[in-house]
Design an enzyme around this catalytic site. Structure first.
Site, PDB file in Angstrom:
ATOM      1  N   GLY A  10      92.140  56.710  28.758  1.00 41.70           N
ATOM      2  CA  GLY A  10      91.639  56.055  27.509  1.00 41.70           C
ATOM      3  C   GLY A  10      91.697  55.009  27.785  1.00 41.70           C
ATOM      4  O   GLY A  10      93.023  54.367  27.186  1.00 41.70           O
ATOM      5  N   THR A  11      90.862  53.941  28.721  1.00 46.32           N
ATOM      6  CA  THR A  11      91.473  52.282  28.603  1.00 46.32           C
ATOM      7  C   THR A  11      90.145  52.048  28.661  1.00 46.32           C
ATOM      8  O   THR A  11      88.831  51.628  28.450  1.00 46.32           O
ATOM      9  CB  THR A  11      91.751  52.692  30.066  1.00 46.32           C
ATOM     10  OG1 THR A  11      92.345  53.978  30.848  1.00 46.32           O
ATOM     11  CG2 THR A  11      91.560  51.623  31.202  1.00 46.32           C
TER      12      THR A  11
END
Length: 231
Positions: A10-11
């Protein structure tokens, strides 16, 4: 808390072109559900000497795509006896992503420099579409950055301006997005080669309502509470 959940990045990943090359940037948090599995992962992966890829989504999916494309590009370079262009690398990523779109959960940004077209950025989101853009943002943190980039990005930036923009954008996303965090890594690619830079978490600017880093809980307890906002 499910510690057996798939590892996801989750970037926040970013690619920006500037006058002479490209700058890629990413945070470093890899999560397993609500648990941070790796707080210092490297999401900017080398494909060739002059092309790198930023990875988001499923960690396993993005790694296997990168590994396949690196292998194909190595064969391509041997056969043609010259380095692959950024467009060739991006289209290989697109081909692998599109042909496996029902199984892959990864969004990618390919950036690099070659002697034919200079610095180029290609976004390959979920599904395997390929989009050439002057800048690209991806990952869960990108939700908070579209308006910022509309205002802050400009053509003809210098290398330093582009890197400062990337670092500022990733730090803004870290402040808002719970799935982004850790340190910031940048990769600068131009005709002179590749430069990697590292920005530790305690050196990043603090944004709205963020608390400064503390060495211990005791420091946090003894520090003065932040002033409430006046509406």
């Amino acid at each position: 808390m499910d510690l057996n959940a798939p590892h996801t990045m989750g970037t926040t990943i970013i690619g920006v072109t500037y006058n002479g090359g490209v700058v890629l940037g990413a945070d470093s948090r890899t999560s397993t559900g609500m648990y941070v599995a790796n707080r210092a992962s490297d999401k900017i992966t080398q494909l060739t000497d002059n092309v790198y890829i930023c990875r988001s989504g499923s960690a396993a999916d993005s790694q296997i795509v990168s590994d396949y494309v690196r292998y194909f590009l190595h064969q391509h370079t041997i056969q043609l006896e010259q380095p692959a262009t950024v467009k060739v690398a991006a289209n290989l990523v697109r081909l692998v992503s599109y042909n496996n779109k029902n199984m892959l959960e990864t969004g990618l940004i390919v950036g690099g420099w070659d002697k034919y077209e200079g610095g180029k950025i290609y976004a390959i989101p979920l599904g395997g579409t390929i989009i050439e853009q002057p800048f690209a943002i991806g990952g869960s943190g990108s939700t908070y950055l579209y308006g910022f980039f509309d205002q802050a990005w400009k053509e003809g930036m210098t290398k330093d301006e582009a890197e400062q923009l990337v670092v500022k954008a990733v730090s803004l996303a870290i402040a808002r997005d719970g799935a982004s965090g850790g340190v910031i890594r940048t990769v600068i690619i131009n005709s002179e080669g590749v430069t990697r830079n590292f920005y530790p978490g305690d050196s990043l600017p603090l944004w709205h309502e963020e608390l400064p880093p503390q060495n211990s809980l005791l420091e946090l307890l003894h520090s003065s509470s932040p002033e409430p906002m006046n509406v």
